[in-house]
Design an enzyme around this catalytic site. Structure first.
Site, mmCIF file in Angstrom:
data_model
loop_
_atom_site.group_PDB
_atom_site.id
_atom_site.type_symbol
_atom_site.label_atom_id
_atom_site.label_comp_id
_atom_site.label_asym_id
_atom_site.label_seq_id
_atom_site.Cartn_x
_atom_site.Cartn_y
_atom_site.Cartn_z
ATOM 1 N N VAL A 199 -96.628 27.646 -9.174
ATOM 2 C CA VAL A 199 -95.553 26.815 -9.740
ATOM 3 C C VAL A 199 -95.845 26.507 -11.209
ATOM 4 O O VAL A 199 -94.967 26.645 -12.072
ATOM 5 C CB VAL A 199 -95.385 25.489 -8.953
ATOM 6 N N HIS A 249 -87.501 14.913 -0.057
ATOM 7 C CA HIS A 249 -87.686 16.366 -0.119
ATOM 8 C C HIS A 249 -88.349 16.802 1.186
ATOM 9 O O HIS A 249 -89.537 16.983 1.263
ATOM 10 C CB HIS A 249 -88.568 16.701 -1.323
HETATM 11 N N1 APR Z 1 -106.847 19.532 -11.259
HETATM 12 C C1 APR Z 1 -106.179 20.565 -11.788
HETATM 13 N N2 APR Z 1 -105.719 21.591 -11.063
HETATM 14 C C2 APR Z 1 -105.956 21.573 -9.742
HETATM 15 C C3 APR Z 1 -106.654 20.516 -9.119
HETATM 16 C C4 APR Z 1 -107.120 19.453 -9.939
HETATM 17 N N3 APR Z 1 -107.783 18.392 -9.433
HETATM 18 N N4 APR Z 1 -106.736 20.781 -7.796
HETATM 19 C C5 APR Z 1 -106.111 21.954 -7.603
HETATM 20 N N5 APR Z 1 -105.644 22.434 -8.762
HETATM 21 C C6 APR Z 1 -104.937 23.685 -9.020
HETATM 22 C C7 APR Z 1 -105.493 24.862 -8.231
HETATM 23 O O1 APR Z 1 -106.690 25.351 -8.796
HETATM 24 C C8 APR Z 1 -104.341 25.855 -8.300
HETATM 25 O O2 APR Z 1 -104.484 26.756 -9.390
HETATM 26 O O3 APR Z 1 -103.576 23.617 -8.603
HETATM 27 C C9 APR Z 1 -103.107 24.962 -8.526
HETATM 28 C C10 APR Z 1 -102.088 25.065 -7.404
HETATM 29 O O4 APR Z 1 -101.558 26.343 -7.455
HETATM 30 P P1 APR Z 1 -101.129 27.163 -6.145
HETATM 31 O O5 APR Z 1 -102.219 27.119 -5.155
HETATM 32 O O6 APR Z 1 -100.614 28.476 -6.594
HETATM 33 O O7 APR Z 1 -99.935 26.276 -5.520
HETATM 34 P P2 APR Z 1 -98.419 26.217 -6.040
HETATM 35 O O8 APR Z 1 -97.617 27.184 -5.265
HETATM 36 O O9 APR Z 1 -98.400 26.265 -7.513
HETATM 37 O O10 APR Z 1 -98.008 24.758 -5.522
HETATM 38 C C11 APR Z 1 -98.522 23.594 -6.136
HETATM 39 O O11 APR Z 1 -96.474 22.386 -5.813
HETATM 40 O O12 APR Z 1 -94.523 22.916 -4.666
HETATM 41 C C12 APR Z 1 -95.736 22.217 -4.621
HETATM 42 O O13 APR Z 1 -96.305 22.166 -2.265
HETATM 43 C C13 APR Z 1 -96.637 22.721 -3.508
HETATM 44 O O14 APR Z 1 -98.273 20.952 -3.594
HETATM 45 C C14 APR Z 1 -97.999 22.284 -4.000
HETATM 46 C C15 APR Z 1 -97.861 22.373 -5.519
#
Ligand code: APR
Length: 307
Positions: A11, A174
C-alpha cells in the site's frame, strides 16, 4: 508540500508512486523498518520522474529524521490480512506498530495531518489520535473512498456505464457492517433504484461489503493495495490543494449522527486544515439502524484495543 508515507510495502509504495506521478507535492518520503526497501523503492520512483514528467522528489529511509516537517503523513505500516483472517485479527500487532509509528511521526512532524490506512482501520485511526495528541481534525482514516470505489466499480460493470458517472457513498466502519446507500446512488443523475432491480442492488451491496476479502482470497499472500493507495492519494490531493472535496473518511465524531468519541466513516470536507466539516445525512429508519450497528462493531474493537 511534503508528504511522508510510513510503511513501504504494497500500500505504502503504491501510494507514494501515485503521489509522485500526480506531482502536486514537492517531496515524498518513504519510511519502513526493512533495511534498504524504502531507500530502493524511493530511488526507483525518483528515477521514474524524468519519464513521468513530475518533479516530486521521492526518497526513502529507515528513520524519521528525513520526514521532519511533513505536512501530511500517510500511515500504512502493519500486517496485512491473509485468507481466513478478519481485519480484527490484526488488532494486537498493528496497535503496537501504529503506536510506535505515530509517536515518531508526532515528534518529527508535530503540525502534520495524519491519514491512517492500517487495519482494523477505524480503531487504528483512534490509536493514532490518542498517541499523537493531535486535534481530531488532523487525524483521519482512509476507508470510505475505497469502499465507495468498489461499490461504484461493481455498478459500472453491471450497467456497462462509466465509473465516472456513478455517484455514491458508503459509510460506517471499514468492515462487514459498512453501509452502502443505494437510495443516494445516482448514475448521471438517474437514481440507481430506477435502473436496477432490488436483488441486483442487494448483490452489489453484499459484494462491496466483502470486497476486501475477495482480493485477499485471490492474492493469498496479502490484501488489496492499488485501490486503497489511490484512495489515500485522493485524500492527500484534496488536503494539499485545498480542494475541499466531500469524501467519505473515518472522522472523529463529536455528536454528529448522535454519536461521539469514535472514528467512523462519514462524508467529510477535506481541506488544508484536515477534516473541515462532517456532513450529516437524514437517514431512513433502516439506514439509521445499519449505521448504528456499524458504530457498535467499531466500539467493540476500540475497547479490545485497551488504550
Ligand atoms: N515501522 C515502519 N514500517 C513498518 C513497521 C514499523 N514499526 N512495522 C511494519 N512495517 C512495514 C513492513 O516492513 C512492511 O513493509 O509495513 C509494511 C507493510 O507492507 P505490506 O506487508 O506489503 O502490507 P500492505 O499490503 O501494504 O498493508 C499495510 O494497510 O490495508 C492495510 O490491512 C492492511 O494493515 C495493513 C496495511
Amino acid at each position: 508540500m511534503k508528504i511522508s508515507v510510513i510503511g513501504a510495502g504494497n500500500v505504502g509504495a503504491t501510494c507514494a508512486h501515485i503521489l509522485a506521478s500526480k506531482g502536486f507535492a514537492q517531496e515524498v518520503v518513504l519510511v519502513d523498518i526493512l533495511e534498504g526497501i524504502p531507500q530502493g523503492k524511493g530511488l526507483d520512483m525518483w528515477e521514474a520522474a524524468p519519464v513521468a514528467g513530475s518533479d516530486t522528489f521521492v526518497s526513502g529511509s529507515n528513520d524519521y529524521a528525513p520526514t521532519a516537517g511533513s505536512d501530511i503523513v500517510v500511515i500504512t505500516a502493519g500486517l496485512a490480512r491473509k485468507p481466513g483472517m478478519t481485519r480484527e485479527d490484526l488488532l494486537a500487532k498493528n496497535t503496537e506498530i501504529v503506536k510506535d509509528v505515530t509517536s515518531n511521526v508526532a515528534k518529527h512532524s508535530p503540525n502534520s495531518i495524519l491519514i491512517i490506512i492500517s487495519n482494523p482501520l477505524d480503531t487504528m485511526t483512534y490509536v493514532a489520535y490518542k498517541v499523537s495528541g493531535f486535534p481530531h481534525q488532523r487525524v483521519m482514516g482512509m476507508a470510505g473512498i475505497l469502499d465507495t470505489a468498489r461499490y461504484r466499480s461493481f455498478i459500472a460493470m453491471e450497467l456497462k456505464m462509466s465509473v465516472e458517472d456513478i455517484s455514491a457513498v458508503v459509510l460506517g466502519g471499514h468492515g462487514d457492517t459498512m453501509v452502502p446507500f443505494p437510495r443516494l446512488t445516482t448514475v448521471g443523475g438517474v437514481p440507481l433504484t430506477d435502473l436496477l432491480p432490488k436483488e441486483r442492488i442487494d448483490a452489489i451491496v453484499e459484494r462491496t461489503r466483502k470486497g476486501g476479502i475477495e482480493i485477499v482470497n485471490f492474492l493469498k499472500t496479502g490484501s488489496a493495495y492499488y485501490a486503497p493507495a489511490a484512495a489515500a492519494a485522493q485524500m492527500c490531493e484534496s488536503i494539499a490543494l485545498n480542494k475541499r472535496r466531500v469524501l467519505p473518511c473515518a472522522c472523529w465524531l463529536t455528536g454528529e449522527y448522535g454519536l461521539r468519541d469514535l472514528f467512523m466513516g462519514v462524508p467529510a470536507v477535506l481541506g488544508t486544515k484536515g477534516v473541515e466539516k462532517v456532513l450529516e445525512i437524514n437517514f431512513s429508519p433502516e439506514e439509521k439502524e445499519a449505521f448504528m450497528k456499524s458504530s457498535e462493531a467499531i466500539r467493540k474493537t476500540m475497547n479490545e484495543a485497551k488504550l
